[in-house]
Design an enzyme around this catalytic site. Structure first.
Site, PDB file in Angstrom:
ATOM      1  N   TRP A 112       0.833  -1.211   0.000  1.00  0.00           N
ATOM      2  CA  TRP A 112       0.000   0.000   0.000  1.00  0.00           C
ATOM      3  C   TRP A 112       0.863   1.255   0.000  1.00  0.00           C
ATOM      4  O   TRP A 112       0.518   2.248  -0.644  1.00  0.00           O
ATOM      5  CB  TRP A 112      -0.989  -0.021   1.162  1.00  0.00           C
ATOM      6  CG  TRP A 112      -1.881  -1.218   1.081  1.00  0.00           C
ATOM      7  CD1 TRP A 112      -1.936  -2.268   1.949  1.00  0.00           C
ATOM      8  CD2 TRP A 112      -2.831  -1.527   0.040  1.00  0.00           C
ATOM      9  NE1 TRP A 112      -2.853  -3.200   1.522  1.00  0.00           N
ATOM     10  CE2 TRP A 112      -3.409  -2.771   0.358  1.00  0.00           C
ATOM     11  CE3 TRP A 112      -3.234  -0.871  -1.129  1.00  0.00           C
ATOM     12  CZ2 TRP A 112      -4.376  -3.375  -0.451  1.00  0.00           C
ATOM     13  CZ3 TRP A 112      -4.206  -1.476  -1.933  1.00  0.00           C
ATOM     14  CH2 TRP A 112      -4.756  -2.712  -1.587  1.00  0.00           C
ATOM     15  N   ASP A 135      -1.302   7.002   6.115  1.00  0.00           N
ATOM     16  CA  ASP A 135      -2.345   6.049   5.753  1.00  0.00           C
ATOM     17  C   ASP A 135      -2.528   5.139   6.957  1.00  0.00           C
ATOM     18  O   ASP A 135      -1.692   4.274   7.228  1.00  0.00           O
ATOM     19  CB  ASP A 135      -1.904   5.250   4.514  1.00  0.00           C
ATOM     20  CG  ASP A 135      -2.901   4.153   4.146  1.00  0.00           C
ATOM     21  OD1 ASP A 135      -3.911   3.984   4.861  1.00  0.00           O
ATOM     22  OD2 ASP A 135      -2.649   3.446   3.145  1.00  0.00           O
ATOM     23  N   LYS A 163     -12.029  -1.592   7.985  1.00  0.00           N
ATOM     24  CA  LYS A 163     -11.340  -2.427   8.976  1.00  0.00           C
ATOM     25  C   LYS A 163     -11.796  -2.030  10.385  1.00  0.00           C
ATOM     26  O   LYS A 163     -12.557  -2.752  11.009  1.00  0.00           O
ATOM     27  CB  LYS A 163      -9.833  -2.334   8.813  1.00  0.00           C
ATOM     28  CG  LYS A 163      -9.387  -2.878   7.431  1.00  0.00           C
ATOM     29  CD  LYS A 163      -8.185  -2.185   6.933  1.00  0.00           C
ATOM     30  CE  LYS A 163      -7.909  -2.311   5.462  1.00  0.00           C
ATOM     31  NZ  LYS A 163      -8.133  -3.574   4.805  1.00  0.00           N
TER      32      LYS A 163
END
Ligand code: PMP
Length: 354
Positions: free
Chosen positions: A99, A166, A190
């Site tokens: 990511w 992030d 999440k």
């Protein structure tokens, strides 16, 4: 049979939240309408959006110099949007996995990127510690928790330049000093709610400095000016996010969840380290509390192990398709009992086959 959801995302949500959310789909408060069939401009939804935004500020103890947005396009769109809104001359990035690499790839489409540290040399199995942060960069971007490789920053970079993070896979999992960050973003799916909305927390004085003509939907300032309702917001994901944040607050907030998450990860890693049939993939000091990645040493035993997992109701343990192995995702809403079911299967498996 109870199913234990160890999926990396969309991940487990609190049972009571799921119940409340399903009721709202039929009839929402006293409107007599379903949550998803009424105007987002009705006061009912405006209140939801406002509560959700306020809960974020409250949990992170942030003042009004920050604005909270619930946007669409996933954390993946933030990879580009961050650069578009903040990058003027160059930005610094730390590469700790898939990511983080994705964020770098998108930001490069906007301007100059300086990758100041990377753990790619050892398959992203650690968090880089020795690096210097250029003071002339517009911001430093990093990924606090690496969902796929299972590593996590235990201490955040110290810098005087704006810090951008992030936090998709470990936001609200522990106490942090959120005021050290200039921008935090996280896909909801999440620790916050269902897929379909992305939380962005941005320090307002950071914006408007690039001189760029930013498309309206990608412009943080426009979303801020419209109280996160510039266009039709994802009403259902925002509502469920509000319920989950309220659940977190009602149970004792970040102080409470930090203790729960400490206990869950200790329970898991203690078993992993004492079990002769498995090995972790990340150096112990950088192991993630949210996504524990591990391998079965003898792959010939895969079918036996997976049968035992299935019989115990354990779901979502497979590692990401790009790396294989196993990954136990222990997000906020995963009960300690589910971790204990997993560790007892691992122990029983070792008793049989070691
Ligand atoms: N960043 C991290 C840390 C992630 O775990 C993910 C998704 N699992 C993403 C970004 C991408 O998020 P999305 O699918 O919401 O675009």
């Amino acid at each position: 049979m109870k199913i234990h959801n160890l999926s990396a995302g969309p991940g487990v949500l609190p049972e009571e939240v799921l119940r409340q959310a399903s009721e709202a789909v039929i009839s929402f408060v006293d409107s007599g309408l379903s949550l998803i069939e009424q105007s987002h401009r009705d006061r009912y939804f405006e209140e939801v959006m406002s509560n959700a935004r306020n809960l974020v500020k409250e949990l992170f103890q942030l003042d009004d110099s920050y604005s909270v947005l619930f946007l669409q396009g996933g954390a993946s769109l933030q990879f580009y949007m961050v650069a578009l809104n903040l990058l003027k001359s160059k930005a610094a990035y730390i590469n700790t996995g898939t990511w983080a690499s994705g964020a770098i790839k998108e930001a490069k489409k906007v301007g100059t990127i300086d990758i100041i540290a990377s753990s790619e040399d050892k398959k992203f199995s650690y968090i880089p510690k020795d690096y210097s942060i250029p003071t002339d960069a517009d911001y430093l971007h990093f990924t606090s928790n690496n969902t796929i490789y299972g590593s996590q920053f235990k201490a955040y970079p110290e810098t005087s330049i704006p810090l951008v993070c992030d936090m998709s896979s470990d936001i609200f999992s522990k106490r942090i000093d959120a005021s050290k960050f200039s921008l935090i973003y996280a896909g909801a799916q999440k620790n916050i709610g269902p897929a379909g909305t992305t939380l962005v927390i941005v320090k307002k004085d950071l914006l408007g400095k690039t001189g760029r003509n930013i498309p309206s939907m990608l412009d943080y300032q426009i979303h801020i000016d419209k109280d996160s309702m510039y266009n039709t917001p994802p009403v259902f994901p925002v509502y469920v996010s509000m319920l989950t944040l309220q659940w977190l607050k009602d149970n004792g907030g970040l102080e409470w969840i930090e203790k729960v998450n400490d206990l869950k990860s200790q329970t898991f890693y203690t078993e992993l380290d004492s079990n002769p049939l498995f090995e972790g993939t990340v150096v112990p000091e950088d192991r993630s509390q949210m996504n524990a990645t591990f391998l079965l040493k003898n792959e010939a035993l895969t079918a036996e192990f997976e049968k035992m997992l299935k019989d115990a109701g354990i779901s979502g343990l497979k590692g990401h398709r790009s790396v294989g192995g196993y990954r136990a995702s222990m997000y906020n809403a995963l009960p300690l009992d589910s971790v204990k079911v997993l560790t007892s299967v691992m122990r029983e498996f070792a008793n049989k086959f070691a």
